[in-house]
Design an enzyme around this catalytic site. Sequence first.
Site, PDB file in Angstrom:
ATOM      1  N   HIS A 120      -2.920   9.411   1.699  1.00  0.00           N
ATOM      2  CA  HIS A 120      -4.171   9.876   2.299  1.00  0.00           C
ATOM      3  C   HIS A 120      -5.172  10.182   1.186  1.00  0.00           C
ATOM      4  CE1 HIS A 120      -6.818  11.612   5.255  1.00  0.00           C
ATOM      5  NE2 HIS A 120      -7.050  12.589   4.399  1.00  0.00           N
ATOM      6  N   THR A 152       4.786  13.370   9.711  1.00  0.00           N
ATOM      7  CA  THR A 152       5.333  14.088  10.862  1.00  0.00           C
ATOM      8  C   THR A 152       4.372  13.829  12.025  1.00  0.00           C
ATOM      9  OG1 THR A 152       4.097  16.083  10.352  1.00  0.00           O
ATOM     10  CG2 THR A 152       6.302  15.906   9.390  1.00  0.00           C
ATOM     11  N   GLU A 185      -4.223   6.036  -6.524  1.00  0.00           N
ATOM     12  CA  GLU A 185      -3.268   5.710  -5.451  1.00  0.00           C
ATOM     13  C   GLU A 185      -2.212   4.728  -5.946  1.00  0.00           C
ATOM     14  OE1 GLU A 185      -5.290   4.348  -1.942  1.00  0.00           O
ATOM     15  OE2 GLU A 185      -6.406   6.206  -1.734  1.00  0.00           O
TER      16      GLU A 185
HETATM   17  C1  GRF Z   1      -6.472   3.962   0.869  1.00  0.00           C
HETATM   18  O1  GRF Z   1      -7.600   4.654   0.415  1.00  0.00           O
HETATM   19  C2  GRF Z   1      -5.470   4.909   1.453  1.00  0.00           C
HETATM   20  O2  GRF Z   1      -5.486   6.163   0.835  1.00  0.00           O
HETATM   21  C3  GRF Z   1      -5.941   5.040   2.868  1.00  0.00           C
HETATM   22  O3  GRF Z   1      -6.393   3.760   3.219  1.00  0.00           O
HETATM   23  C4  GRF Z   1      -6.802   3.065   2.047  1.00  0.00           C
HETATM   24  C5  GRF Z   1      -6.061   1.776   2.000  1.00  0.00           C
HETATM   25  O4  GRF Z   1      -6.496   0.936   0.959  1.00  0.00           O
HETATM   26  N1  GRF Z   1      -4.887   5.542   3.715  1.00  0.00           N
HETATM   27  P1  GRF Z   1      -5.740  -0.438   0.681  1.00  0.00           P
HETATM   28  O5  GRF Z   1      -5.760  -1.223   1.983  1.00  0.00           O
HETATM   29  O6  GRF Z   1      -4.352  -0.126   0.245  1.00  0.00           O
HETATM   30  O7  GRF Z   1      -6.539  -1.122  -0.374  1.00  0.00           O
END
Ligand code: GRF
Length: 222
Positions: A120, A152, A185
């Site tokens: 997230h 969850t 991420e």
């Molecule tokens: C990311 O920013 C993630 O945090 C959110 O949706 C986005 C997905 O990006 N849940 P991608 O499709 O992986 O490039």
Amino acid sequence: MTEKPTLLRLAILVSGAGSNMVAIARACSEGRIPAEVAVVICDKPGAGGIQRARDLGLAVAVVDAAGFRTDGRLDKPAFEAAIDGHIHAHGADLVILAGFMRVLSAGFVARHPGRILNIHPSLLPKYPGLDTHARALAAGDREHGVTVHFVTAQLDGGPAVIQSAVPVLPGDDVASLSARVHAAEHIIYPMAIQWLASGRLQWNGGRPTLDGKALDAPVRHA
Ligand code: GRF
């Protein structure tokens, strides 16, 4: 003859570009995660993640939500049963939500206890839900970031595993801030999956542990 160890199998659910899916698949193929991608499941036929997954030679299943609508209403049990069908057909052990833009039902979550992770784009519990980058900018935050958490039934509310903070810089807009968050991420999601796949991270009935110690707060990745 040496036997290949059995690898954990991941079902990665995407709705969009799939950059996290690619980062995770790479980490698996490079041996950084002791797992393999069993299937990429996408609910949007035109999503960029579908072609990216195919380019990587991954199995792809498209479960078009539009096909489960009657009079505009989504038949969620049937839609989720179709997703579950692919998860089981591909023998997946873990469900990895990577930009999957749907809230899964309590029933779906209960069928995979401690086996679903989500990423997230905020420092939860700040900004659950949508438009997190715009909300962080509007609030004048100087720090923003991303959280990997267990899923969850509570939206973006399951136990957090790891977070990475990024600065909000003068002149940032949603695009520049989101690019900075995305880079973080791609580092922390493979890490969290590695922990879970290797057994270092345990669900422990909803009170997760990392290396045997209670994970009372998420690990902060520098
Ligand atoms: C990311 O920013 C993630 O945090 C959110 O949706 C986005 C997905 O990006 N849940 P991608 O499709 O992986 O490039």
